[in-house]
Design a protein around this motif. Structure first.
Motif, PDB file in Angstrom:
ATOM      1  N   TYR A   1      53.498 102.875  35.383  1.00  0.00           N
ATOM      2  CA  TYR A   1      53.270 103.097  33.967  1.00  0.00           C
ATOM      3  C   TYR A   1      52.407 101.941  33.475  1.00  0.00           C
ATOM      4  O   TYR A   1      52.657 100.793  33.841  1.00  0.00           O
ATOM      5  N   PRO A   2      51.405 102.225  32.650  1.00  0.00           N
ATOM      6  CA  PRO A   2      50.567 101.134  32.154  1.00  0.00           C
ATOM      7  C   PRO A   2      51.386 100.170  31.300  1.00  0.00           C
ATOM      8  O   PRO A   2      52.204 100.588  30.500  1.00  0.00           O
ATOM      9  N   ILE A   3      51.152  98.887  31.500  1.00  0.00           N
ATOM     10  CA  ILE A   3      51.893  97.858  30.780  1.00  0.00           C
ATOM     11  C   ILE A   3      50.890  96.962  30.056  1.00  0.00           C
ATOM     12  O   ILE A   3      49.886  96.554  30.620  1.00  0.00           O
ATOM     13  N   THR A   4      51.194  96.654  28.810  1.00  0.00           N
ATOM     14  CA  THR A   4      50.447  95.653  28.067  1.00  0.00           C
ATOM     15  C   THR A   4      51.406  94.532  27.739  1.00  0.00           C
ATOM     16  O   THR A   4      52.468  94.773  27.187  1.00  0.00           O
ATOM     17  N   PHE A   5      51.047  93.325  28.091  1.00  0.00           N
ATOM     18  CA  PHE A   5      51.855  92.155  27.768  1.00  0.00           C
ATOM     19  C   PHE A   5      51.246  91.457  26.563  1.00  0.00           C
ATOM     20  O   PHE A   5      50.050  91.185  26.548  1.00  0.00           O
ATOM     21  N   VAL A   6      52.066  91.174  25.571  1.00  0.00           N
ATOM     22  CA  VAL A   6      51.662  90.300  24.478  1.00  0.00           C
ATOM     23  C   VAL A   6      52.456  89.021  24.690  1.00  0.00           C
ATOM     24  O   VAL A   6      53.670  89.015  24.626  1.00  0.00           O
ATOM     25  N   VAL A   7      51.743  87.945  24.986  1.00  0.00           N
ATOM     26  CA  VAL A   7      52.374  86.704  25.413  1.00  0.00           C
ATOM     27  C   VAL A   7      52.104  85.610  24.394  1.00  0.00           C
ATOM     28  O   VAL A   7      50.959  85.380  24.015  1.00  0.00           O
ATOM     29  N   LYS A   8      53.177  84.951  23.956  1.00  0.00           N
ATOM     30  CA  LYS A   8      53.020  83.844  23.009  1.00  0.00           C
ATOM     31  C   LYS A   8      52.539  82.617  23.762  1.00  0.00           C
ATOM     32  O   LYS A   8      53.313  81.749  24.133  1.00  0.00           O
ATOM     33  N   SER A   9      51.236  82.602  24.023  1.00  0.00           N
ATOM     34  CA  SER A   9      50.626  81.511  24.778  1.00  0.00           C
ATOM     35  C   SER A   9      49.157  81.409  24.419  1.00  0.00           C
ATOM     36  O   SER A   9      48.516  82.417  24.088  1.00  0.00           O
TER      37      SER A   9
END
Length: 85
Positions: A4-12
């Motif tokens: 499944y396509p994954i998008t990560f939103v990372v606090k960095s």
């Protein structure tokens, strides 16, 4: 593992490439099998860091669509927490 396509939103503030390297390291520790790690990493569509998120927000504000976004966030939050009776 299903793909499944994954998008990560990372606090960095690190670059998406550096973040993906860290994700890869963690995946190697967790899964141990190279084929599974590769499938997992191939499912990552996008990594969004803080500078990118700020840029997206600036564009939304410039377009005058911030209230639409806030309304959508409220709707999605209600759905997530089953508050829409």
């Amino acid at each position: 593992m299903q793909k499944y396509p994954i998008t990560f939103v990372v606090k960095s503030n690190e670059t998406p490439e550096k973040i993906k390297e860290k994700i890869q390291e963690e995946a190697k520790l967790k899964y141990k099998v190279k084929a599974i790690v590769n499938r997992y990493l191939n499912s990552v569509e996008e990594i969004i860091n803080l500078p990118m998120l700020h840029e997206y927000i600036d564009i939304i504000i410039e377009q005058g669509k911030i209230s639409d976004i806030i309304k959508e966030i409220a709707i999605q939050s209600q759905l997530e927490f089953n508050l829409n009776s």
